[in-house]
Design an enzyme around this catalytic site. Sequence first.
Site, short mmCIF file in Angstrom:
data_model
loop_
_atom_site.label_atom_id
_atom_site.label_comp_id
_atom_site.label_asym_id
_atom_site.label_seq_id
_atom_site.Cartn_x
_atom_site.Cartn_y
_atom_site.Cartn_z
N ARG A 71 0.80 -1.35 0.09
CA ARG A 71 -0.01 0.01 0.05
C ARG A 71 1.05 1.28 0.18
NH1 ARG A 71 -2.89 -0.53 5.96
NH2 ARG A 71 -4.18 0.77 5.17
N ASP A 97 -14.93 -2.30 13.44
CA ASP A 97 -15.45 -1.65 12.14
C ASP A 97 -17.05 -1.83 12.21
OD1 ASP A 97 -13.01 -1.49 11.59
OD2 ASP A 97 -12.98 -2.92 9.90
#
Length: 330
Positions: free
Chosen positions: A123, A279
């Site tokens: 990433r 989450d």
Amino acid sequence: MVLRDCGADAQPGPAGVSGVTRNTFLAIGECMVEVAPARDGLYRIGFAGDTFNTSWYARRLLPGDWDVGYLSAVGADSVSQEMIDFMDGEGIATTAMKRLPDRTVGLYMISLKDGERSFSYWRGESAAKALADDEAWLEEALRDRRVIHFSGITLAILSREARMRLCRALAKARGAGALVSFDTNLRPRLWESAAAMKEGLLLGASVADVVLPSFDEEEGLFGDASPDETISRYRGAGAKIIAVKNGPEPGRLWSEDGGDATFAPPKVEKVVDSTAAGDSFGAGFLAAIATGATVSDAADCAASLAAKVIGERGALAPQLFEQRGATWTY
Ligand code: ADP
């Protein structure tokens, strides 16, 4: 169970919010390609990322008249387009997704060895790192939002200057009536140093109304002796509502209006995959608060959803939901 059973009544909320005209929920951060083991040594590709997961669950929990969107950046290549198509297909608005022609999206791979999962990330160059490069664009994208959610990971992938730009834009949106939520989500490997992580987290918390820390992480970084110490730090930063998650243990709540409280997560016999516990908790909590639930009821909704999510494999568990017309139930 539908969200309304948790005390939410689909009214525009939270009470007293001014200047916001639309029921909108916007999460900000990085969505990545997920490469996960499937059967027979093959891998399956999906899309996930902490704040994206929260928006995905929020889409399913909030009434159909809410616009749920994601703010990030992707490239102009085909995998970036597949990510956008996936979001569109899941009912998540992509109008705040930037396209950067010379970048692409990040990727992570899950490896399974003897039942234990480990993660590898690619990433470093992801487009999402540039999501806060243009402050005027950000301000416009955050305008007229009822709920805005971001995390410690959102801040960690940005440069120090970009973090400041994002937090200034969030502060402005908050001043205009948005309810800003911050999941501290500590990821030491993404930060330059522990000092930078502490500074970044306190900066994030300073522009948030709702702070959602996890006690084990806060204990590790700040040396908190109890969840009450975690609460006092984020009260000091200006939060109005704090829910300290603590895995299967009771969590602590504090709000300006309701004071201290505790919530007890339901007992889960078998944790299949703890990915996205926090989450989904965030989505349940915010969807309930945004539609008028009390902080205690919101935490119960959140913990009930998280308990179901960890009983399923993967970050996103569509099998928990059923669509009827424009709304989902779980
Ligand atoms: P994070 O995933 O953000 O680190 P936690 O691990 O504390 O956060 O989990 C978030 C929430 O998920 C908890 O507050 C709880 O409601 C639920 N949860 C997590 N682990 C369990 C578990 N083993 N049993 C029941 N609920 C759990």
